[in-house]
Write an enzyme that holds these catalytic residues in place. Structure first.
Site, PDB file in Angstrom:
ATOM      1  N   ASN A   1      30.052   8.592 119.257  1.00  0.00           N
ATOM      2  CA  ASN A   1      30.834   7.353 119.309  1.00  0.00           C
ATOM      3  C   ASN A   1      29.899   6.243 119.773  1.00  0.00           C
ATOM      4  O   ASN A   1      29.568   6.157 120.952  1.00  0.00           O
ATOM      5  CB  ASN A   1      32.005   7.544 120.299  1.00  0.00           C
ATOM      6  CG  ASN A   1      32.780   6.269 120.529  1.00  0.00           C
ATOM      7  OD1 ASN A   1      32.612   5.285 119.796  1.00  0.00           O
ATOM      8  ND2 ASN A   1      33.632   6.269 121.553  1.00  0.00           N
ATOM      9  N   TRP A   2      29.506   5.403 118.828  1.00  0.00           N
ATOM     10  CA  TRP A   2      28.531   4.349 119.152  1.00  0.00           C
ATOM     11  C   TRP A   2      29.164   3.155 119.852  1.00  0.00           C
ATOM     12  O   TRP A   2      28.463   2.253 120.282  1.00  0.00           O
ATOM     13  CB  TRP A   2      27.818   3.887 117.877  1.00  0.00           C
ATOM     14  CG  TRP A   2      26.639   4.747 117.514  1.00  0.00           C
ATOM     15  CD1 TRP A   2      26.269   5.915 118.126  1.00  0.00           C
ATOM     16  CD2 TRP A   2      25.671   4.501 116.484  1.00  0.00           C
ATOM     17  NE1 TRP A   2      25.136   6.410 117.533  1.00  0.00           N
ATOM     18  CE2 TRP A   2      24.746   5.562 116.529  1.00  0.00           C
ATOM     19  CE3 TRP A   2      25.504   3.499 115.532  1.00  0.00           C
ATOM     20  CZ2 TRP A   2      23.660   5.651 115.644  1.00  0.00           C
ATOM     21  CZ3 TRP A   2      24.434   3.575 114.652  1.00  0.00           C
ATOM     22  CH2 TRP A   2      23.521   4.635 114.712  1.00  0.00           C
ATOM     23  N   LYS A   3      30.503   3.132 119.893  1.00  0.00           N
ATOM     24  CA  LYS A   3      31.210   1.992 120.516  1.00  0.00           C
ATOM     25  C   LYS A   3      30.694   0.676 119.905  1.00  0.00           C
ATOM     26  O   LYS A   3      30.308   0.655 118.750  1.00  0.00           O
ATOM     27  CB  LYS A   3      31.034   2.028 122.029  1.00  0.00           C
ATOM     28  CG  LYS A   3      31.365   3.393 122.607  1.00  0.00           C
ATOM     29  CD  LYS A   3      31.505   3.399 124.079  1.00  0.00           C
ATOM     30  CE  LYS A   3      31.838   4.815 124.526  1.00  0.00           C
ATOM     31  NZ  LYS A   3      32.371   4.875 125.855  1.00  0.00           N
TER      32      LYS A   3
ATOM     33  N   HIS B   1      41.497   5.984 121.815  1.00  0.00           N
ATOM     34  CA  HIS B   1      40.422   5.950 122.814  1.00  0.00           C
ATOM     35  C   HIS B   1      40.858   5.083 123.991  1.00  0.00           C
ATOM     36  O   HIS B   1      41.489   4.039 123.798  1.00  0.00           O
ATOM     37  CB  HIS B   1      39.137   5.411 122.186  1.00  0.00           C
ATOM     38  CG  HIS B   1      37.939   5.636 123.059  1.00  0.00           C
ATOM     39  ND1 HIS B   1      37.704   4.873 124.180  1.00  0.00           N
ATOM     40  CD2 HIS B   1      36.949   6.563 123.000  1.00  0.00           C
ATOM     41  CE1 HIS B   1      36.602   5.317 124.771  1.00  0.00           C
ATOM     42  NE2 HIS B   1      36.127   6.350 124.069  1.00  0.00           N
TER      43      HIS B   1
ATOM     44  N   GLU C   1      39.365   3.038 125.782  1.00  0.00           N
ATOM     45  CA  GLU C   1      38.906   1.644 125.761  1.00  0.00           C
ATOM     46  C   GLU C   1      39.792   0.792 124.856  1.00  0.00           C
ATOM     47  O   GLU C   1      39.871  -0.425 125.034  1.00  0.00           O
ATOM     48  CB  GLU C   1      37.429   1.588 125.334  1.00  0.00           C
ATOM     49  CG  GLU C   1      36.514   2.061 126.458  1.00  0.00           C
ATOM     50  CD  GLU C   1      35.161   2.585 126.020  1.00  0.00           C
ATOM     51  OE1 GLU C   1      34.798   2.439 124.847  1.00  0.00           O
ATOM     52  OE2 GLU C   1      34.462   3.176 126.877  1.00  0.00           O
TER      53      GLU C   1
ATOM     54  N   GLU D   1      39.429  13.192 127.151  1.00  0.00           N
ATOM     55  CA  GLU D   1      38.465  12.302 127.788  1.00  0.00           C
ATOM     56  C   GLU D   1      39.076  11.682 129.044  1.00  0.00           C
ATOM     57  O   GLU D   1      39.796  10.678 128.950  1.00  0.00           O
ATOM     58  CB  GLU D   1      38.090  11.162 126.833  1.00  0.00           C
ATOM     59  CG  GLU D   1      37.422  11.606 125.559  1.00  0.00           C
ATOM     60  CD  GLU D   1      36.530  10.502 124.995  1.00  0.00           C
ATOM     61  OE1 GLU D   1      35.348  10.760 124.798  1.00  0.00           O
ATOM     62  OE2 GLU D   1      37.019   9.380 124.780  1.00  0.00           O
TER      63      GLU D   1
ATOM     64  N   GLY E   1      31.583   6.895 130.675  1.00  0.00           N
ATOM     65  CA  GLY E   1      30.557   5.926 131.049  1.00  0.00           C
ATOM     66  C   GLY E   1      30.197   5.894 132.521  1.00  0.00           C
ATOM     67  O   GLY E   1      29.501   4.988 132.981  1.00  0.00           O
TER      68      GLY E   1
ATOM     69  N   SER F   1      30.803  11.017 129.561  1.00  0.00           N
ATOM     70  CA  SER F   1      29.492  11.180 130.204  1.00  0.00           C
ATOM     71  C   SER F   1      28.756  12.465 129.817  1.00  0.00           C
ATOM     72  O   SER F   1      27.958  12.965 130.611  1.00  0.00           O
ATOM     73  CB  SER F   1      29.624  11.114 131.732  1.00  0.00           C
ATOM     74  OG  SER F   1      30.009   9.821 132.120  1.00  0.00           O
TER      75      SER F   1
ATOM     76  N   GLY G   1      29.433   9.426 123.847  1.00  0.00           N
ATOM     77  CA  GLY G   1      29.282   7.974 123.753  1.00  0.00           C
ATOM     78  C   GLY G   1      27.832   7.579 123.963  1.00  0.00           C
ATOM     79  O   GLY G   1      26.991   7.726 123.074  1.00  0.00           O
ATOM     80  N   GLY G   2      27.536   7.089 125.161  1.00  0.00           N
ATOM     81  CA  GLY G   2      26.201   6.568 125.493  1.00  0.00           C
ATOM     82  C   GLY G   2      25.043   7.409 124.970  1.00  0.00           C
ATOM     83  O   GLY G   2      24.140   6.864 124.319  1.00  0.00           O
TER      84      GLY G   2
HETATM   85  P1  PGA Z   1      30.391   8.274 127.266  1.00  0.00           P
HETATM   86  O1  PGA Z   1      31.596   7.870 126.300  1.00  0.00           O
HETATM   87  O2  PGA Z   1      29.774   9.512 126.724  1.00  0.00           O
HETATM   88  O3  PGA Z   1      29.469   7.081 127.216  1.00  0.00           O
HETATM   89  O4  PGA Z   1      30.984   8.478 128.622  1.00  0.00           O
HETATM   90  C1  PGA Z   1      32.419   8.828 125.718  1.00  0.00           C
HETATM   91  C2  PGA Z   1      33.496   8.153 124.930  1.00  0.00           C
HETATM   92  O5  PGA Z   1      33.944   7.073 125.332  1.00  0.00           O
HETATM   93  O6  PGA Z   1      33.922   8.661 123.890  1.00  0.00           O
END
Ligand code: PGA
Length: 240
Positions: A6-8, A95, A97, A164, A170, A201, A222-223
């Site tokens: 997930n590149w956000k 998600h 976010e 999640e 994050g 994370s 994500g990150g």
């Molecule tokens: P993260 O994000 O690995 O940066 O914590 C995961 C996600 O939001 O899907």
């Protein structure tokens, strides 16, 4: 095992080069038949990323969709047909976010229905906040998100669930192994036919701990997914 990147809101046309390493790695990876990699870049890159991944078994998804699948006057929105048209096969829905900006369980339900109807596979995110966790409401919150999110959905089997915890995304903090095991067991019992992933994370260090949760079907990353070396490391270590 699923490894979903997930590149956000990160990445531009220069980021396409970072896929070369992953493509090369997968070609030579002995366990490639056991894994499914899905890249979810920003919508601006779906077309280019799908073209880049054309002759590989890596697939592409979006990070969100509009709840309607017809065209209409919805400024700033993108529907599932438009996503499919540029090569998306999956869509992340629910998600945290996106939930934080006001997306309700009911809206998520509409998006899931539309995505399934249009032929996209759904990656459905659920998870509790830190306050809910402290009040020991995790199971209750997850049950409600599942009940409302999957309300009246017949073809549930194809939906990939990503657990999640909001406090884990994050932050560098992952759940305690026993807590995570219990939550995944709980979800597995509730959703017998679905793949259940963990997200929050995930990195190339804590993967050694996370992979001990034997009943997980993969990770939403994500990150760490923006860096091909870290992403490859996570995959390698899962099988070490
Ligand atoms: P993260 O994000 O690995 O940066 O914590 C995961 C996600 O939001 O899907």
């Amino acid at each position: 095992m699923y490894f979903i990147a997930n590149w956000k809101m990160f990445g531009d046309t220069n980021s396409l080069n970072s896929l070369n390493k992953v493509i090369k790695f997968i070609k030579l990876f002995k366990k490639k038949r056991l894994i499914k990699i899905i890249y979810c870049p920003p919508n601006t890159l779906i077309d280019l990323v799908s073209k880049k991944l054309k002759n590989t078994n890596i697939e592409v998804g979006s990070q969100n969709c509009h709840e309607k699948d017809d065209y209409g006057p919805y400024t700033g929105s993108v529907n599932c047909s438009m996503l499919k048209n540029v090569g998306a096969k999956y869509v992340i829905i629910g998600h945290s976010e996106v939930r934080q900006s006001g997306e309700s369980n009911e809206l998520i339900n509409k998006k899931i229905q539309t995505a399934i109807k249009s032929g996209l596979k759904v990656i459905f995110c659920i998870g509790e906040t830190i306050q809910q966790k402290r009040k020991k409401l995790t199971k209750k919150v997850l049950s409600k998100q599942i009940k409302l999110g999957l309300n009246k959905i017949k073809n549930k089997k194809t939906i990939i669930i990503a657990y999640e915890p909001v406090w884990s995304i994050g932050t560098g903090i992952i759940p305690k192994p026993l807590d995570l095991l219990k939550t995944i067991n709980f979800l597995k019992k509730k959703l017998k036919n679905n793949k259940i992933l963990y997200g929050g994370s995930v990195n190339s260090k804590n993967i050694n701990q996370l992979k001990l949760i034997y009943n997980l079907d993969g990770y939403l990353i994500g990150g760490a997914s923006q860096d091909p070396k870290k992403f490859i490391d996570i995959i390698k270590k899962t099988y070490n």
